[in-house]
Design a protein around this motif. Structure first.
Motif, PDB file in Angstrom:
ATOM      1  N   GLU A   6       1.773   0.617 -38.102  1.00  0.00           N
ATOM      2  CA  GLU A   6       2.188   1.606 -39.078  1.00  0.00           C
ATOM      3  C   GLU A   6       3.697   1.484 -39.464  1.00  0.00           C
ATOM      4  OE1 GLU A   6      -0.448   4.752 -36.446  1.00  0.00           O
ATOM      5  OE2 GLU A   6       1.237   5.372 -37.810  1.00  0.00           O
ATOM      6  N   CYS A  22      -0.216   1.863 -43.073  1.00  0.00           N
ATOM      7  CA  CYS A  22      -0.773   1.064 -41.855  1.00  0.00           C
ATOM      8  C   CYS A  22      -1.655  -0.183 -42.260  1.00  0.00           C
ATOM      9  CB  CYS A  22      -1.625   2.276 -41.137  1.00  0.00           C
ATOM     10  SG  CYS A  22      -2.649   1.784 -39.664  1.00  0.00           S
ATOM     11  N   TRP A  36      -6.276   9.168 -41.373  1.00  0.00           N
ATOM     12  CA  TRP A  36      -4.803   9.508 -40.823  1.00  0.00           C
ATOM     13  C   TRP A  36      -4.953  10.706 -40.108  1.00  0.00           C
ATOM     14  CZ3 TRP A  36      -0.586   6.933 -40.945  1.00  0.00           C
ATOM     15  CH2 TRP A  36      -0.446   5.586 -41.830  1.00  0.00           C
ATOM     16  N   ARG A  38      -2.906  13.443 -37.130  1.00  0.00           N
ATOM     17  CA  ARG A  38      -1.270  13.907 -36.756  1.00  0.00           C
ATOM     18  C   ARG A  38      -1.395  14.643 -35.754  1.00  0.00           C
ATOM     19  NH1 ARG A  38       0.699  18.049 -41.488  1.00  0.00           N
ATOM     20  NH2 ARG A  38      -0.387  19.945 -40.634  1.00  0.00           N
ATOM     21  N   ILE A  69      -4.681   9.963 -49.786  1.00  0.00           N
ATOM     22  CA  ILE A  69      -4.916   8.729 -48.962  1.00  0.00           C
ATOM     23  C   ILE A  69      -5.346   7.751 -49.888  1.00  0.00           C
ATOM     24  CG2 ILE A  69      -7.328   9.540 -48.478  1.00  0.00           C
ATOM     25  CD1 ILE A  69      -6.893   8.215 -45.796  1.00  0.00           C
ATOM     26  N   LEU A  80      -0.933   6.989 -46.987  1.00  0.00           N
ATOM     27  CA  LEU A  80      -0.836   8.241 -47.115  1.00  0.00           C
ATOM     28  C   LEU A  80       0.549   8.879 -47.881  1.00  0.00           C
ATOM     29  CD1 LEU A  80      -2.412  10.812 -46.229  1.00  0.00           C
ATOM     30  CD2 LEU A  80      -0.723  11.105 -44.439  1.00  0.00           C
ATOM     31  N   TYR A  93       2.311  10.798 -36.749  1.00  0.00           N
ATOM     32  CA  TYR A  93       1.010  10.431 -37.449  1.00  0.00           C
ATOM     33  C   TYR A  93       0.488   9.021 -37.041  1.00  0.00           C
ATOM     34  CZ  TYR A  93       2.112  14.313 -40.736  1.00  0.00           C
ATOM     35  OH  TYR A  93       2.384  15.587 -41.024  1.00  0.00           O
ATOM     36  N   CYS A  95      -2.750   6.088 -37.752  1.00  0.00           N
ATOM     37  CA  CYS A  95      -3.919   5.579 -38.473  1.00  0.00           C
ATOM     38  C   CYS A  95      -4.992   5.444 -37.435  1.00  0.00           C
ATOM     39  CB  CYS A  95      -3.493   4.643 -39.510  1.00  0.00           C
ATOM     40  SG  CYS A  95      -2.851   3.200 -38.788  1.00  0.00           S
TER      41      CYS A  95
END
Length: 121
Positions: A6, A22, A36, A38, A69, A80, A93, A95
């Motif tokens: 990432e 990513c 994605w 978080r 996305i 993203l 964040y 992936c």
């Protein structure tokens, strides 16, 4: 060995934009879903957005209209785009991708290492 790498996290002011990337590296056959997530301090990890192999997308209500996305299948990558960022978007964040390493392999979920996004007010 498949790894997800990432990049793109940063410190940004409220109202600003960031683009996270990513990419999957290593030998693989195909990638299905790309997502994605978080995780904010003291909170559980939550789904932000997902994109299928056909390009269908879905978003959490708290990012609809602000985040987009996208994926590049040739590069085994997911992105993203985050606009109109708010302080409550501050989080690490991650992936996630559903990867088949060979044509006869089952799909296995892989995670990126995480990238920090901090939005100041």
């Amino acid at each position: 060995q498949v790894q997800l790498v990432e990049s793109g996290g940063d410190l940004v002011q409220a109202g600003g934009s960031l683009r996270l990337s990513c990419a999957a590296t290593g030998s693989l056959f195909s990638i299905g879903h790309m997502d994605w997530y978080r995780q904010a301090p003291g909170k559980q990890r939550e789904l932000v957005a997902t994109i299928t192999s056909e390009g269908s997308t879905n978003y959490a209500d708290f990012v609809k209209g602000r985040f987009t996305i996208s994926r590049d299948n040739a590069k085994n990558a997911v992105y993203l785009q985050m606009n109109s960022l708010k302080p409550e978007d501050t989080a690490v964040y991650y992936c996630n991708m559903g990867v088949r390493r060979t044509w006869f392999s089952a799909t296995v979920d892989y995670w990126g290492q995480g990238t920090q996004v901090t939005v100041s007010s």
